[in-house]
Design a protein around this motif. Sequence first.
Motif: not given
Length: 704
Positions: A23-39
């Motif tokens: 749970l350490a790196h969970r952020t509630y709301g932005p900013p958020k890290p980039e995803p490793i891929g694309q949908p």
Amino acid sequence: MDVFTSNPSLSKEELRNIADKLLAHRTYGPPKPEPIGQPTVWADARMDLCETLHYFRSYQGACHSTGGFVRGFMFDKVAHLRDYIDSNVVIARAGGGQVKDKESGEMKASGDQVEGTTSQNLRNCMAHYNPVVIITGADNPHMPSQPPHQYCVLDYFKPTHIWTEKSGKSNIVRYRLEKLNAQKISWWSPKTHPDTIALGSLPPPFVRSCGTCAKESTQIYLNGWMCLSPSCPSFWLILPSSADSPHTSPREPAEADLTYDPRFLKAHTPWPNDAHEYTLKPVPASLSHHDVPGEDTSEAFTRGLVCPDCGRCTPRLSWSGWECPCSWTYMLPHTLIPALSIREPLWPLSDAYTCSRDTHSPLVRVSVSFAHGYRVNRYAIPGIDGFVTHMIANQTVVQERGGPDDMFEALQGLDIGLRRRPLEGAMLKGGLFTRHLAVNYGMPYKFIAATASHAFPAPSHPVSAARSRLTWAARHCLSAASHQDRAAFTTHPFNEVLALCYFESQRISYHDDGESGLGPTIATLSLGAPGLMRIRLKAKHHHGVSNAGVYTPASPVPGCIAYKARRALAPDLALLKGQISPTAFRHRLKQIPHELGLTARGTARDVLALHVAHGDVVVMHGRALQAYYEHSVEHAGKLRFALTARYIDPESLGEGEGPGYVVGGDEGGYDGGMLREGMRVVQKGDEGADAVENDGGSATQHSL
Ligand SMILES: O=C(O)CCC(=O)C(=O)O
Ligand SMILES: [Fe+2]
């Protein structure tokens, strides 16, 4: 992670350490890290998503179910604080059971939530091993990374747990879902903090039976095992007997301290179809090699496609095909639907005047006349200064050179610029488009962008030919109207044609054509599949009260609710309007519904149902008709066109809304009277002279 897998009984402290890491790196709301891929599949607009994906067709809710099974979930902005998403697991609160708090505007529990239809449908999915697709909105506060588009499809998931817990003072229902194929890469894993704990790498979740109710519950939180059966007296209590409890009596956990048990989060629930590939991209409708008429206008071809280049859900917005903003296009050839193929075998056409299939309420009066191959059903609607005339074509009319058969076939061979148009004021994210296609000719119709209007083409073009025929038809119908009305049509003849096109299952829902700037006469030519036009009183005139509880002060028309009482009230109300302040008048309007017992629930029954077949013309005349009544049209075939001619006052157009071309008069000079020669049934006397009056007691009544 070997330390955990090799040790099936982790200590409480070890479990806490894992939970902290998770749970350490969970952020509630932005900013958020980039995803490793694309949908692989995404959408800008909710409509695009719902029109394209077979597993998500819910325009409003968070869940799409069909036939007792959940197909897809959409998790967006509205989320519970304890919701959770990592690369493989999603925990969400069941939808519903919330109301908007009047003061804060926040959504709050409206009482205890219980398992409902969605939970049952999810249990069916569990029993049948039906995976469910999860879609995320860009504003989902629990996403571990920032979704790159407004709506992004995650993957197929298996529902694994459904349980009840407490939040605040109320019970809430929650779901856990686990990615179907845990071996697959999850594009939404954050670049910065990849998930390192594999599903199933920890000991299994702790499950035990309740000492009070004997029902089994899984331990969800490290704070302690609790019975999750809402009807049990021990529900949501950490028992003193529990090794985790520092207390001597059963206690509810402090919500702020609740920490997920990693054994529950990281549980692996094997399914026999774990490794099966279910498609996230819908199978695009494809044409057979047989040139089947109506194949490319069937319902499958009204659905969106996932762009093979960029993954965007791309709705079909035009006659010609699909266009993705990334530049990918897919245009389909159209196989002609011959006019002969739309003839109805059980309703044969001949040179005799066609029989009527219209039905109407007993309050409506019909008068029938026969002229120039058309049966002319003229409907007088009580209380309304105006009429609806249905001109029903016979075989001579539809087969006329340049007539309905030729027009229907010509319209299919041309791309006249038919496109779906945006619906203004639609509250849906990304906007909403009409289902049918439309294009405007002549004076721009202000509900269509001026740029989407075209100059009238040559007289032989079906759009111009339709204006000419409709001008003749309107004149014919107005011949029985007042001198004033006839004169008005002569000085303000039709200067616009709106062509609508409906593929299979498309229709136009109830609306009126009473926009300001339009003339009082509107005429529509139907081509192709037979339609059903329904006309009914608008709800506010029917009930006499708006949804906001305000009385409708307009004079009531026969057939509406509490007609007599409302009519008795009208003179006093008219007097009062000039005598008291607008605020006092409005106050009075709010009182009346209570006095008369009026409510705004439901809709009025149709007063008229017209079977508008190929070649038929409907003329509507009168402003009051549009002010009080609304109409809709549906059809059950593969393709239908409706060409409607109106007069649009050029003065009503704003700056920049005028045409960039000259809108000339009708050059076709169509005259239905020319048909008389070739008719087998020759009419006695003049137009309308053999009209037969038919009052409310006739066999054409129906019980609408
Ligand atoms: O499809 C039809 O026949 C009706 C069309 C219509 O109501 C309209 O264009 O406003
Ligand atoms: Fe209309």
